[in-house]
Design an enzyme around this catalytic site. Structure first.
Site, PDB file in Angstrom:
ATOM      1  N   HIS A  18     -31.898  -3.287  -0.787  1.00 11.59           N
ATOM      2  CA  HIS A  18     -31.644  -4.606  -1.378  1.00 11.59           C
ATOM      3  C   HIS A  18     -32.959  -5.385  -1.529  1.00 11.59           C
ATOM      4  O   HIS A  18     -33.222  -6.003  -2.551  1.00 11.59           O
ATOM      5  CB  HIS A  18     -30.674  -5.422  -0.504  1.00 11.59           C
ATOM      6  CG  HIS A  18     -29.308  -4.817  -0.367  1.00 11.59           C
ATOM      7  ND1 HIS A  18     -28.689  -4.643   0.845  1.00 11.59           N
ATOM      8  CD2 HIS A  18     -28.445  -4.352  -1.300  1.00 11.59           C
ATOM      9  CE1 HIS A  18     -27.492  -4.103   0.663  1.00 11.59           C
ATOM     10  NE2 HIS A  18     -27.315  -3.917  -0.630  1.00 11.59           N
ATOM     11  N   LYS A  42     -10.656 -13.926   5.438  1.00 10.42           N
ATOM     12  CA  LYS A  42     -10.616 -12.529   5.924  1.00 10.42           C
ATOM     13  C   LYS A  42     -11.876 -12.238   6.707  1.00 10.42           C
ATOM     14  O   LYS A  42     -12.973 -12.238   6.180  1.00 10.42           O
ATOM     15  CB  LYS A  42     -10.557 -11.564   4.731  1.00 10.42           C
ATOM     16  CG  LYS A  42      -9.219 -11.468   4.074  1.00 10.42           C
ATOM     17  CD  LYS A  42      -9.219 -10.253   3.158  1.00 10.42           C
ATOM     18  CE  LYS A  42      -8.359 -10.500   1.941  1.00 10.42           C
ATOM     19  NZ  LYS A  42      -8.809  -9.750   0.783  1.00 10.42           N
ATOM     20  N   ARG A  92     -28.143   3.370  -7.758  1.00 14.39           N
ATOM     21  CA  ARG A  92     -28.664   4.528  -7.031  1.00 14.39           C
ATOM     22  C   ARG A  92     -28.258   5.844  -7.672  1.00 14.39           C
ATOM     23  O   ARG A  92     -28.963   6.827  -7.617  1.00 14.39           O
ATOM     24  CB  ARG A  92     -28.149   4.525  -5.582  1.00 14.39           C
ATOM     25  CG  ARG A  92     -28.841   3.548  -4.688  1.00 14.39           C
ATOM     26  CD  ARG A  92     -28.042   3.284  -3.436  1.00 14.39           C
ATOM     27  NE  ARG A  92     -26.801   2.599  -3.768  1.00 14.39           N
ATOM     28  CZ  ARG A  92     -25.958   2.108  -2.892  1.00 14.39           C
ATOM     29  NH1 ARG A  92     -26.186   2.273  -1.603  1.00 14.39           N
ATOM     30  NH2 ARG A  92     -24.870   1.475  -3.272  1.00 14.39           N
ATOM     31  N   SER A 130     -25.369   0.252   2.869  1.00 16.19           N
ATOM     32  CA  SER A 130     -24.884  -0.584   3.975  1.00 16.19           C
ATOM     33  C   SER A 130     -23.866   0.199   4.797  1.00 16.19           C
ATOM     34  O   SER A 130     -23.821   0.092   6.028  1.00 16.19           O
ATOM     35  CB  SER A 130     -24.247  -1.865   3.433  1.00 16.19           C
ATOM     36  OG  SER A 130     -25.208  -2.637   2.752  1.00 16.19           O
TER      37      SER A 130
HETATM   38  P1  ADP Z   1     -21.235  -4.594  -3.190  1.00 14.86           P
HETATM   39  O1  ADP Z   1     -20.481  -4.925  -1.956  1.00 14.86           O
HETATM   40  O2  ADP Z   1     -21.013  -5.533  -4.323  1.00 14.86           O
HETATM   41  O3  ADP Z   1     -21.228  -3.139  -3.610  1.00 14.86           O
HETATM   42  P2  ADP Z   1     -23.725  -4.224  -1.812  1.00 14.86           P
HETATM   43  O4  ADP Z   1     -24.078  -5.227  -0.779  1.00 14.86           O
HETATM   44  O5  ADP Z   1     -23.296  -2.890  -1.298  1.00 14.86           O
HETATM   45  O6  ADP Z   1     -22.721  -4.893  -2.798  1.00 14.86           O
HETATM   46  O7  ADP Z   1     -24.958  -4.002  -2.811  1.00 14.86           O
HETATM   47  C1  ADP Z   1     -25.404  -5.001  -3.682  1.00 14.86           C
HETATM   48  C2  ADP Z   1     -26.177  -4.375  -4.819  1.00 14.86           C
HETATM   49  O8  ADP Z   1     -27.296  -3.672  -4.312  1.00 14.86           O
HETATM   50  C3  ADP Z   1     -25.388  -3.348  -5.633  1.00 14.86           C
HETATM   51  O9  ADP Z   1     -25.772  -3.446  -6.987  1.00 14.86           O
HETATM   52  C4  ADP Z   1     -25.836  -2.033  -5.076  1.00 14.86           C
HETATM   53  O10 ADP Z   1     -25.712  -0.985  -6.007  1.00 14.86           O
HETATM   54  C5  ADP Z   1     -27.291  -2.345  -4.789  1.00 14.86           C
HETATM   55  N1  ADP Z   1     -27.860  -1.473  -3.770  1.00 14.86           N
HETATM   56  C6  ADP Z   1     -27.391  -1.211  -2.533  1.00 14.86           C
HETATM   57  N2  ADP Z   1     -28.199  -0.358  -1.870  1.00 14.86           N
HETATM   58  C7  ADP Z   1     -29.218  -0.065  -2.709  1.00 14.86           C
HETATM   59  C8  ADP Z   1     -30.385   0.786  -2.631  1.00 14.86           C
HETATM   60  N3  ADP Z   1     -30.627   1.513  -1.540  1.00 14.86           N
HETATM   61  N4  ADP Z   1     -31.198   0.841  -3.715  1.00 14.86           N
HETATM   62  C9  ADP Z   1     -30.920   0.121  -4.823  1.00 14.86           C
HETATM   63  N5  ADP Z   1     -29.855  -0.681  -4.977  1.00 14.86           N
HETATM   64  C10 ADP Z   1     -29.006  -0.788  -3.934  1.00 14.86           C
END
Ligand code: ADP
Length: 151
Positions: A18, A42, A92, A130
């Site tokens: 992120h 929630k 990704r 995550s």
């Molecule tokens: P959501 O819950 O909306 O999926 P996330 O918190 O998992 O959101 O991720 C937010 C954004 O960051 C998404 O666009 C996700 O694809 C991107 N993202 C998460 N991890 C990575 C990473 N390792 N490299 C690039 N983008 C990432």
């Protein structure tokens, strides 16, 4: 005119993947607002929302162009409120693409001036999610290497 992008997500937790997207986003936008989607009724997060806000704020304490907020509404409405014409998202793999494609189309339907800008992951962060970090942390593994702050 100031170019503002929202970077929406659950960030449970906020990772180096992120962080990389935000830092690269700053080469395109004047301001990036990390927007943590959180339904207050929630309590289904792994990392506490206030804890995560504090850690993200600390990470960007010297970069005023990065802000962090918590929201519980449509991302497209939030963008209007902050005068943000862009959503920043990371990609990704093809699984991300399928998911992002649907959300992006819907967001434009709801707010037609809203463009989603996708940045392809930096290879060294491609395997960071995550979900995997929550799993490792839950069973006592050290995840600090994958985060821009310490837990
Ligand atoms: P959501 O819950 O909306 O999926 P996330 O918190 O998992 O959101 O991720 C937010 C954004 O960051 C998404 O666009 C996700 O694809 C991107 N993202 C998460 N991890 C990575 C990473 N390792 N490299 C690039 N983008 C990432």
């Amino acid at each position: 005119m100031k170019k503002t992008a929202l970077f929406p997500g659950s960030f449970d937790p906020y990772t180096n993947g992120h962080h990389d997207i935000v830092m690269r986003g700053l080469n395109i936008f004047d301001e990036v607002i990390i927007s943590i989607g959180h339904n207050t009724s929630k309590k289904n997060r792994y990392f506490d929302i206030d804890f995560m806000v504090e850690k993200i704020k600390k990470t960007y304490k010297n970069i005023p162009a990065v802000k962090v907020i918590v929201y519980d509404e449509l991302t497209s409405s939030l963008a209007k409120k902050h005068d943000a014409k862009y959503l920043l998202r990371g990609l990704r793999n093809t699984t991300d693409f399928e998911y992002e494609n649907t959300i992006s189309q819907m967001n434009r339907y709801l707010n037609e001036s809203l463009e989603t800008v996708f940045l392809i992951t930096t290879p060294k962060y491609a395997a960071i999610s995550s979900t995997i970090i929550r799993e490792v942390h839950k069973y006592g593994g050290n995840v600090n290497k994958f985060l821009p702050y310490k837990v």
